[in-house]
Structure formats: C-alpha cells, structure tokens
Design an enzyme around this catalytic site. Structure first.
Site, PDB file in Angstrom:
ATOM      1  N   SER A 191     -14.540 -10.948  -0.547  1.00 17.41           N
ATOM      2  CA  SER A 191     -13.414 -11.641  -1.170  1.00 17.41           C
ATOM      3  C   SER A 191     -12.683 -12.485  -0.134  1.00 17.41           C
ATOM      4  O   SER A 191     -12.747 -12.219   1.079  1.00 17.41           O
ATOM      5  CB  SER A 191     -12.443 -10.616  -1.764  1.00 17.41           C
ATOM      6  OG  SER A 191     -11.224 -11.211  -2.157  1.00 17.41           O
ATOM      7  N   TYR A 204      -7.280  -2.725  -0.762  1.00 17.65           N
ATOM      8  CA  TYR A 204      -8.412  -3.496  -1.279  1.00 17.65           C
ATOM      9  C   TYR A 204      -8.886  -4.508  -0.242  1.00 17.65           C
ATOM     10  O   TYR A 204     -10.092  -4.630   0.027  1.00 17.65           O
ATOM     11  CB  TYR A 204      -7.985  -4.196  -2.567  1.00 17.65           C
ATOM     12  CG  TYR A 204      -8.983  -5.162  -3.154  1.00 17.65           C
ATOM     13  CD1 TYR A 204     -10.039  -4.709  -3.950  1.00 17.65           C
ATOM     14  CD2 TYR A 204      -8.875  -6.530  -2.941  1.00 17.65           C
ATOM     15  CE1 TYR A 204     -10.943  -5.587  -4.508  1.00 17.65           C
ATOM     16  CE2 TYR A 204      -9.779  -7.424  -3.498  1.00 17.65           C
ATOM     17  CZ  TYR A 204     -10.809  -6.946  -4.279  1.00 17.65           C
ATOM     18  OH  TYR A 204     -11.715  -7.836  -4.837  1.00 17.65           O
TER      19      TYR A 204
END
Length: 296
Positions: A191, A204
């Site tokens: 990401s 995360y």
C-alpha cells in the site's frame, strides 16, 4: 461505465469522485450496500489469453481488489481458487459466478488466514484442485482506523492486523512455494501506507511496510528457482474495507492528486502484468498505483 481498455478516458473524471454519501457497515463489509457501487471490471475487462492454463490462488477474492483480480485472471485464461470470510458468502458466490462465466474453474474457500493450520489446508486444497500453483496473490488484509492514536489500538486489534496481514502471507507463501514451478510467481498487496503512513492507520501501515521488505527479500531468495516475487502498492481504493473500518468515507480518496479513489478494476491490470510472461525479468519490484502520490 467506461470501457477502460478501449477508450481514452480522463482519469480525473473516469470514475466517481467524492464527496460520497455517508455510509457505515460492520466489518468485514459487503459490496451490495456501497454507494457508489465498486467497479471490479465486470463490464469492462477483456482478456487476451495472457494467463492461459495458469492456476491462481487469491486471498480476499470475494470483493474489492481480490474480486477484480479474480475476474481479470479468469478472463485471461486462469483457473482461480480464492478465499473469503464466512460472513462474505454472498460476495463470494458472485465472484465465483463471474469466474465461471469467463469459462474458468472457480473454487471459493471460506478461510481465516490468521490460523496456520487453515493456511496449510488452503494450499493443500489448491494442490488437490489444480495439481500445482502458478500464481499466489497475497491480498487479504485487515485495518481499523483509530483517530485517537496509539493509545486506542488494543492488543486484540494489533494482533488481528499482524496475523491477517503478515502471518497469513508468510504461512501461505511458505506452504505454497514447494508447489510453484519455475515460471510461477508470488504477488503481494502492499500500500501507499508503507511509504506515507496515515497516523490513524498506524498498525496497518506497519504491516504494509513489512510486506515491501518481505517481497524484496523473498524475491532474492527464490530467484534461482525461477520464481518471481513482486508487489502492488495501491493508493486509496473503493472497497468494502473502507465503509467497514473508517468513520467517515465522504471524502475518501480526495487527497490523491487525481482527486478520487481508484476502483478495483483499475488495479487488476497491474496484477495481470506481474503474473504474465511479459514480466519475466521483473522481480523484487513494487508496482505503485497511487493515483499520482509520489513514492520512493
């Protein structure tokens, strides 16, 4: 819906832009209630045989990026085994239908990859169904926004994020590698958060940074086997994970230079390319698809 493979659409206006209607779902979230509905390439993706005869395993394939990749792989000629959580049965059935409509085999497996035994069983199932694995896509992930900071991240949440995003990826790759022949590959979903972490997604973002390191290290480890390992680093993407884990989705994606989130269909071609023979000299790479956010 724009034909992404035929027209020359303006990427700024090609898909829905925020502000979006206010919406909230319990985790894990579902495709049906989302407004606007995500585009997984159902109407737009056209294959050209780039993955003919391949056997693919995709985690988190019931919705979002995973569904888009499953559709694209099937239309490129691959059979697909994908995972979903028990609460995602309806979305999983739709992914299976779309894969089968492309004339390929779909195997939907309810599997919580936080458990090592589940991961081993999943790979055993894939080998039983297909004989071997050509492409492993480690895509399943968990996040939960905590705007109040690190103090609000419970040990339970931290453990769930780590075990879903890292442990599951590690175990599945470990168990799959003996069944991936030369010419096969592993593709991980990292990401933009790996490079530009949002404070409210601290845990995360930590895992997404680790996935970059895992990808680059593993690629060197297995290169002599003829197995490639790469990752895709998306920016904001409109999937059920967003309304089910973030408190306010109305402006989601507005921060990207294109001013909107990606639709899952816009990510699938990156995975197809990395899985295809055309990427034969590409390994240990991170393919960034951030909507214009510069990354290292």
């Amino acid at each position: 819906m724009t034909d992404q493979q035929g027209d020359r659409p303006n990427p700024v206006t090609q898909h829905a832009r925020p502000d979006f209607p206010s919406q909230d779902q319990p985790h894990p979230g579902w495709t049906g209630p989302m407004d606007p509905p995500p585009d997984h390439g159902e109407e737009s993706y056209r294959g050209s045989g780039r993955l003919d005869g391949r056997k693919a395993v995709i985690t988190g394939g019931d919705s979002g990026i995973g569904r888009a990749v499953a559709i694209a792989f099937a239309r490129e000629g691959a059979d697909v085994l994908f995972t979903y959580l028990a609460d995602e049965e309806e979305d999983a059935r739709e992914t299976s239908r779309l894969v089968e409509d492309a004339g390929r085999k779909a195997v939907a497996v309810s599997c919580d990859i936080r458990d090592e035994a589940n991961c081993r069983s999943l790979i055993d199932r894939a080998v039983s169904e297909f004989g071997h694995i050509d492409v492993l896509v480690n895509n399943a992930a968990y996040q939960m926004s905590q705007p109040e900071g690190i103090e609000a991240i419970s040990t339970e949440q931290f453990d769930r994020v780590m075990r879903t995003n890292l442990y599951g990826m590690f175990w599945l790759t470990k168990f799959a590698l003996p069944h991936i022949p030369a010419g096969g590959c592993v593709i991980n979903s990292t990401s933009v958060q790996a490079y530009k972490p949002s404070p409210h997604l601290l845990d995360y973002a930590m895992t997404k940074g680790a996935i970059v390191t895992f990808t680059q290290g593993l690629a060197q480890m297995v290169a002599e086997r003829g197995i490639r390992v790469n990752a895709v680093a998306p920016g904001p993407v409109w999937t059920p994970l967003i309304p089910s884990t973030m408190p306010d989705t109305s402006e989601f994606g507005k921060q990207s230079p294109l001013g909107r989130p990606a639709q899952p269909a816009e990510l699938a071609p990156a995975y197809v390319y990395l899985a295809s023979p055309q990427a034969g000299f590409i390994t240990a790479e991170i393919l960034n698809a951030t909507g214009g956010t510069p990354l290292p």
